[in-house]
Write a protein that holds these residues in place. Sequence first.
Motif, mmCIF file in Angstrom:
data_model
loop_
_atom_site.group_PDB
_atom_site.id
_atom_site.type_symbol
_atom_site.label_atom_id
_atom_site.label_comp_id
_atom_site.label_asym_id
_atom_site.label_seq_id
_atom_site.Cartn_x
_atom_site.Cartn_y
_atom_site.Cartn_z
ATOM 1 N N ASP A 127 0.827 -1.208 0.000
ATOM 2 C CA ASP A 127 0.000 0.000 0.000
ATOM 3 C C ASP A 127 0.862 1.258 0.000
ATOM 4 O O ASP A 127 0.558 2.239 -0.683
ATOM 5 N N ILE A 128 1.946 1.235 0.776
ATOM 6 C CA ILE A 128 2.837 2.401 0.832
ATOM 7 C C ILE A 128 3.495 2.633 -0.524
ATOM 8 O O ILE A 128 3.603 3.769 -0.988
ATOM 9 N N LYS A 129 3.924 1.550 -1.161
ATOM 10 C CA LYS A 129 4.527 1.679 -2.488
ATOM 11 C C LYS A 129 3.535 2.281 -3.477
ATOM 12 O O LYS A 129 3.892 3.146 -4.285
ATOM 13 N N THR A 130 2.305 1.822 -3.413
ATOM 14 C CA THR A 130 1.267 2.360 -4.298
ATOM 15 C C THR A 130 1.010 3.830 -3.997
ATOM 16 O O THR A 130 0.869 4.658 -4.905
ATOM 17 N N PHE A 131 0.949 4.158 -2.706
ATOM 18 C CA PHE A 131 0.679 5.545 -2.305
ATOM 19 C C PHE A 131 1.755 6.482 -2.816
ATOM 20 O O PHE A 131 1.456 7.595 -3.268
ATOM 21 N N LYS A 132 3.012 6.054 -2.747
ATOM 22 C CA LYS A 132 4.121 6.901 -3.194
ATOM 23 C C LYS A 132 3.946 7.302 -4.653
ATOM 24 O O LYS A 132 4.197 8.448 -5.033
ATOM 25 N N VAL A 133 3.542 6.346 -5.454
ATOM 26 C CA VAL A 133 3.319 6.624 -6.877
ATOM 27 C C VAL A 133 2.066 7.472 -7.054
ATOM 28 O O VAL A 133 2.063 8.475 -7.784
ATOM 29 N N ALA A 134 1.011 7.088 -6.348
ATOM 30 C CA ALA A 134 -0.289 7.734 -6.520
ATOM 31 C C ALA A 134 -0.255 9.209 -6.136
ATOM 32 O O ALA A 134 -0.728 10.068 -6.897
ATOM 33 N N ILE A 135 0.296 9.510 -4.961
ATOM 34 C CA ILE A 135 0.214 10.883 -4.460
ATOM 35 C C ILE A 135 0.987 11.848 -5.348
ATOM 36 O O ILE A 135 0.564 12.997 -5.556
ATOM 37 N N VAL A 136 2.108 11.397 -5.916
ATOM 38 C CA VAL A 136 2.870 12.249 -6.826
ATOM 39 C C VAL A 136 2.092 12.464 -8.122
ATOM 40 O O VAL A 136 2.019 13.589 -8.636
ATOM 41 N N GLU A 137 1.501 11.407 -8.645
ATOM 42 C CA GLU A 137 0.708 11.545 -9.869
ATOM 43 C C GLU A 137 -0.527 12.408 -9.645
ATOM 44 O O GLU A 137 -1.028 13.053 -10.574
ATOM 45 N N LEU A 138 -1.009 12.436 -8.408
ATOM 46 C CA LEU A 138 -2.169 13.259 -8.073
ATOM 47 C C LEU A 138 -1.785 14.706 -7.804
ATOM 48 O O LEU A 138 -2.645 15.546 -7.537
ATOM 49 N N GLY A 139 -0.477 15.004 -7.869
ATOM 50 C CA GLY A 139 -0.019 16.384 -7.797
ATOM 51 C C GLY A 139 0.450 16.862 -6.444
ATOM 52 O O GLY A 139 0.718 18.058 -6.271
ATOM 53 N N TYR A 140 0.566 15.957 -5.480
ATOM 54 C CA TYR A 140 0.976 16.358 -4.122
ATOM 55 C C TYR A 140 2.286 15.680 -3.720
ATOM 56 O O TYR A 140 2.533 14.541 -4.111
ATOM 57 N N PRO A 141 3.079 16.379 -2.904
ATOM 58 C CA PRO A 141 4.267 15.721 -2.354
ATOM 59 C C PRO A 141 3.839 14.831 -1.194
ATOM 60 O O PRO A 141 3.025 15.236 -0.365
ATOM 61 N N PRO A 142 4.361 13.623 -1.088
ATOM 62 C CA PRO A 142 4.034 12.794 0.078
ATOM 63 C C PRO A 142 4.638 13.414 1.325
ATOM 64 O O PRO A 142 5.701 14.020 1.265
ATOM 65 N N HIS A 143 3.945 13.258 2.432
ATOM 66 C CA HIS A 143 4.438 13.824 3.692
ATOM 67 C C HIS A 143 4.319 12.761 4.767
ATOM 68 O O HIS A 143 3.300 12.070 4.867
ATOM 69 N N ASP A 144 5.365 12.619 5.580
ATOM 70 C CA ASP A 144 5.415 11.500 6.514
ATOM 71 C C ASP A 144 4.530 11.658 7.745
ATOM 72 O O ASP A 144 4.585 10.840 8.658
#
Length: 317
Positions: free
Chosen positions: A88-105
């Motif tokens: 899920d984390i791996k998917t989120f990393k890709v998804a959030i960037v493609e959705l236009g946001y920087p991931p935040h911990d």
Amino acid sequence: MYVDPFKNVDPFKNIDPFKNSPLLKTIEQNQKWIEIANQQQKNMDELVKPLIQHQKRIDEMLGPFREAQKITETFKKIADGFIETEEDIKTFKVAIVELGYPPHDTIDIPLLKKIARDYRDNGKEHVQEYIDEFMVSYYDEETIQEIGSEWEEKDHLKKRLPLLKEVIKANELKMYNLIVPSLLSQFEGLLIDAFKIKGHVNGAIQTILLDYLLINNKEDQSVLSFDNSIHRYYSGNILVSFAHGKAIASDISRHAILHGADTEFGKETVSLKVILLFDYISNAIEKLDAERVEAGRNAVNDYREENRRNNKKKKTS
């Protein structure tokens, strides 16, 4: 005088009314059967008793193994959960960037997993419908103020604090047109100060420093780290190429905004993206060690030396 011959005589004495009675015989037979049954039960108990004791001994012997099996099953479930969460984390990393946001911990794992699975199951377009609303709700004014308070505690941000405090105040007042260019102007300076670079700095040098800040960090490359995703986001959104008169590739393009081509950046979502990215980069700089700083500086010197040699060849050719 008449004497009654039956006086003082009990006519029923020595007479047993049940003698030779069929009912009595039946009762006696039943009693015998009951006695036989009881005796057989006692015999059976004596036979079964050793078996029960043997079974108890077996249970006592197998007890630790059964507990171990339960523990093993529990650990397997935990391991399966970790594997599932890792995916899920791996998917989120890709998804959030493609959705236009920087991931935040700071994002909660359950919410992260929900977005990842929704993205995986229903696609980018579906998540795109609600991601802006989710992000501005999750990172509300109170959360942004907490981020600002953390900035005040960081030594490497001291000289930028007057500007950063105004950024947080501007967020309270919803003055997003002030926040975006103010923070974008600080990214390059953050990197330069962190690696103690002097002289002219172009996009290539920024990329080198970004590599040593995020990619060449062997100590923090766990699945929980967003460093690689932040590197991809920064390179593809902040440093994205730009030319006047052409379509702007990113809503947080540093060049497009600071060179005056993009004037549509005064939005809460754009402001949030810049704040979260600045905070992540700031936190990453705080983890920098002297070895990586030196390696980054050497890489910049090598780049500059190579450029000088190339320029020299062009002049002599």
